[in-house]
Write an enzyme that holds these catalytic residues in place. Structure first.
Site: not given
Lengths: 672, 672
Positions: A35, A265, A414, A476
């Protein structure tokens, strides 16, 4: 873009930055992949940062009080490799640059932690760098709190692209950094308006300045090619008293025919384009050639920090010997001498008390014993503190007015938590652990995988690890998450059966130097099954005979965690009918598989029928024990889950899904 | 909080809202678990929404042009269940409310899609609802573009809590909604300042109003207990011309002793607390008793939309029969008649052309054939359009000025993409597919798991599915991700070997009604291995004999995807030495396992030695084929990955990691 104006305005700066840009072009051309655009766009920012601000010593890359530089936009790896080579890191030779992206080279496609000095973390999966950096900055705050400013006082710098900022994890990182006013975290946003699919506008019109401000960040907007503006912005950022974002307006693939385009890019490999670009840069040197004056200017930058480092070494030498030894120990990831006896004492006490406890509660007991003897542990939970049992009394809460605090309220983040934990571990001096529900391993997974890949010992405390979670229902209830964790290379997955095995699992997790751990812990109470004390850590063998058969051995039951109790009850049923039955507890398959063959055969002799018992899917590595290494026709069965769970009280679910001692005993009898 | 003032200011409103609050208290007390605080806090908002705005007919819950209501804060499920019961949904009886969180009840701990009418999506994992809702709103825009405002014209309403807004996925959702000016998406933020660990402030100080504005949302701030303010805000939101967020200042567990505390977030089961709360509400009825006047007021709300629905049915009857049939077909998830012949024709052509193509390119060929015959497909990619090969010429780009566009530039938002795809599928009328790299399954996983749990046929186009990705290195190279997908219940994991199998995989994925698919596709070119045309879809059998042994069958090689080519080359080596070798292509283990035993034994007879070949970990379900169902000592081996990949050209990696025809042949010979 008027390149000649840039060149003439700051010729010394320009030539240094051009060295980055041309090394990038040359290496990518040689690899025929990579890149190009980002290093070419951000070379000015990186040059000013390294020249004027970054505290480092290329000859002492592991200096604990160095500033950290994190390339969150990891695809632009040639930016980092160029900087490391130019400033004189010993292991980043020109050979390595020439071998960019080749087998065995330090210069992987994306920066890989451990491949070369100066690569502070593995990046590439977007957004990970900026979130990991939050952990670096928190580690710095905590250690500064513990050791004082004389010993710990450094910045964490990040280059992030639009991809990093679009990923959801970036929001979790922003929120954490803003909440905790991490004033030594400075992020450069490579605002080049280009993604792979086209202009950023195709998919995103967020006002990033306003967004960062909403998260309590200091924000500046500058021309990312103006060295004076870059310098001034960094100076201002350092004084901001908050995390700081510098929006750098840049041109991707600056000065090339692909400037400001998606094409820029990717890999620019066209010879003519490269020649034209170098001409625009005023660079008429051979490929991979850096003129001596430019190289020595860069090496002077690399050496700039050596006096500061020497002064730091002196300051370190001036603190108490105890503190010095501790500082060395925690950066070496050595466990304190007191850990082993602490664990042993707890095991002994528990084998006497024989509590019936959820293993998450057992885990809290272990932490309560361990945290006081390990100053390097930093705990936390993603808003489930009371459920994950991760907080112990002595830790203190990490906050703006308590930087020494060793417990973090991560919020409902999380993924950000796991990435920041990795950052703490990578920073050094900290052993992070953090909790959520096992099912939400899913949210944290990209960072958990990176911990395994980077070989760092983050500890993920994953409670409510089966249908035993009960009424919250299938969203869950993990059924495949133990399997997922086991399928991930270099990860210890512990599913302890009781307080003793939980203590042993923690001991392994807290002494591991290169392997992250997943502690899969129950919500529901389980009895103590290891009622005879052994000083030896049996969990370190991965699996062991917990209860042997009486009479002729006809069956072996292999179980983990909360299902060990069920296996023992099944053994009682079978022994009552005269069927000799062994129970093997298997708290950690990875460690069992690492034992020698003789041990494994002793634990799992080929003859008897086998039943595996785990409240999860069979795919979680079970067939290698149920079907593997058998000298005759393999008779084996599995008692576990075949699909998703359901919402009901836990005991009802175990009955309805048929995970019972009776079911296990029936399976054995059907095979005999 | 002065409850009496609320009661006296709007007595009719109050009693309806109190019915929600007391049903919540009663059901959670009976279950002895659940989350009381959120329904008690948001009952006023929900009551006004249902009474004054939500377009629905409780007796026709699947009316395609109904407004959708999504409870992103899914733990507050009793809010939704109460609304469904009170407004008269037939399947939400009082019995169900009384059986909250019990085995077999429709009233699971979190709302589970498919359990009861009116549950538009499964929520509970935080942030999923708001991101899924973006897909609902996009589906509405697209279908409105296709069918006109007379047929499709409805809102998507969401209740989201602080947890939803802290999760990273919410940022991806915000960005998408703002970029596409989804003006029919209205989100109520339950701004109660409480999370499980304490006040929001413990972990988050984001200015949400400013944050939403930065993403191009219309924002209002109101008192969430003032029915007039709620009504006025919804009226204004509808006129905003942008997605709209209404920040509702509320009191969690309103009117109870636990109001405004973390304790109030959870299950309030204390008898005295419940009695006191009901007294404060002025509610003196028995548990689960709803006075007839209140129930009939609610039922009138439930019937409010029936005339509007009848008018809509009439309008639907007025469009062309072709369009009516199509509308019915796409909402029934029936494939068009032209799909099967289109796939067959492509297979025939490809078996003649025998191209060497990456399966991602094969996938593009299939899509180019299929998209024109299926108006319901909506494709996209998370900023890897050219790499995932997901865009075909006829789709048009979904944008503010082209609502009919069927291709979405999702941006660098894998998680948001997957969740929004689920929303499109759940809305009905759309078959979404979306691409990223297989390794970034990690980012999308929480939503992919929900697709499996909800039984909706989202198609995840995961390219660059092994070390064959090459130089980008181990962060981008999946090794455990096929295993992870296979470990997930109710998920088809296709790893096709060539263009023919890719076409067959797509046919299954696009006709599936209740199972999501993961298409694991190569970056690198692979030859056509199915050179003889069959009209039959062999991939539907999961695995099949691709090349049988010549002479005595001594070995069976089982391979998937890009490794089928290697297995065939190994077969050539072995047959040249007189070792009869069968090659089984196994593009979909889930479908193979669903075949009858006789077929499976025909494909995999017990005798010959077996070698599995896949450039991933063995844990991905391999041992059941390598070791299972064997009549004698199982001789088997696996050629694949044992750890993470590396950065180098793909062919070098295959050599270095030993995934070659020679290695496979050697394994066979060592066992014979």
């Amino acid at each position: 873009m008027d390149i000649s104006a840039l060149r003439s305005a700051h010729p010394d700066h320009w030539s240094k930055a051009a060295a980055i840009r041309t090394l990038t072009l040359d290496a990518i051309r040689a690899a025929n992949s990579g890149h190009s655009g980002m290093p070419m766009g951000m070379a000015d920012v990186a040059t000013v940062l390294y020249e004027k601000h970054l505290k480092f010593d290329a000859k002492a890359p592991n200096w604990p009080d160095r500033d950290r530089f994190i390339l969150s936009a990891g695809h632009g790896s040639m930016l980092l490799y160029s900087l490391l080579h130019l400033t004189g890191y010993d292991d980043m030779t020109m050979e390595e640059i020439k071998n960019f992206r080749q087998w065995g080279a330090r210069t992987a496609g994306h920066p890989e932690y451990g491949h070369a000095s100066g690569i502070e973390t593995t990046t590439g999966p977007l957004g990970q760098g900026i979130a990991t950096a939050v952990g670096f900055a928190m580690a710095e705050e905590i250690l500064r709190g513990q050791y004082g400013k004389k010993i710990v006082d450094h910045y964490t710098y990040v280059i992030a692209g639009d991809g990093c900022l679009m990923e959801g994890i970036s929001q979790e990182a922003l929120g954490l950094a803003g909440r905790h006013e991490l004033s030594k975290l400075i992020v450069f946003w490579d605002n080049n308006n280009i993604t792979i699919d086209g202009t950023v506008d195709l998919s995103c019109r967020i006002d990033q300045v306003q967004r960062f401000k909403s998260a309590n960040w200091h924000v500046q907007e500058i021309d990312g090619h103006d060295p004076e503006a870059i310098d001034a912005a960094i100076v201002a950022a350092k004084k901001a008293g908050k995390p700081s974002m510098i929006a750098c307006k840049t041109h991707i693939a600056l000065g090339s025919a692909a400037q400001d385009t998606s094409k820029g890019h990717g890999a620019l490999t066209d010879e003519q384009l490269i020649a034209d670009t170098k001409a625009a840069y005023g660079w008429d040197h051979a490929p991979f050639e850096i003129p001596a004056d430019i190289k020595s200017a860069w090496e002077a930058i690399g050496a700039r920090g050596s006096a500061e480092r020497a002064a730091w070494e002196e300051r370190l030498g001036s603190i108490s010997e105890r503190k010095q030894a501790e500082f060395a120990r925690i950066f070496d990831r050595d466990a304190p001498k007191r850990l082993a006896p602490t664990i042993r004492a707890l095991k002994k006490q528990m084998s006497e008390d024989q509590p019936k406890l959820a293993t998450r509660a057992s885990s809290e007991k272990v932490l309560a014993a361990v945290n006081p003897v390990m100053s390097e542990t930093v705990g936390g939970s993603a808003d489930l503190t009371g459920s994950n049992n991760t907080k112990t009394g002595d830790l203190g809460i990490f906050d703006t007015d308590n930087r020494k605090g060793r417990y973090v309220y991560w919020g409902i983040r999380e993924h950000g938590m796991a990435a920041a934990m990795n950052g703490m571990a990578l920073h050094g001096g900290i052993r992070p652990y953090g909790g959520t529900f096992m099912a939400f391993t899913d949210y944290a997974r990209p960072a958990m995988r990176l911990a395994a890949l980077m070989q760092i010992p983050s500890v993920f405390v994953m409670t409510h690890d089966s249908i035993g979670l009960g009424e919250d229902g299938p969203t869950h209830q993990p059924v495949e998450h133990v399997a997922i964790s086991r399928a991930t290379p270099n990860t210890y997955v512990f599913r302890p059966a009781d307080t003793i095995e939980t203590a042993e699992s923690w001991e392994i997790a807290l002494t591991a130097k290169k392997t992250p751990s997943v502690l899969s812990l129950t919500r529901q109470g389980v009895p103590t099954v290891r009622t005879k004390h052994t000083t030896k850590n049996l969990t370190a063998q991965g699996g062991y005979v917990l209860a042997d058969s009486e009479g002729k051995r006809q069956a072996i039951l292999i179980a983990t965690g909360s299902e060990v109790e069920i296996a023992l009850a099944a053994r009682d049923l079978l022994q009552a009918e005269g069927i000799g039955t062994r129970v093997v507890s298997m708290p950690c398959m990875e460690l069992f598989d690492a034992q020698d063959e003789a041990y494994r055969k002793r634990v799992l002799p080929a003859g008897p029928v086998r039943v595996g018992v785990e409240a999860g899917v069979r795919d979680g590595g079970w067939d290698k024990y149920l079907l593997g290494n058998r000298g005759r026709e393999a008779k084996a069965a599995f008692v576990g889950m075949e699909g998703f769970g359901a919402s009901a009280p836990a005991n009802v679910l175990y009955e309805k899904f048929g995970i019972t001692a009776e079911a296990v005993a029936e399976k054995v009898k059907a095979m005999l």
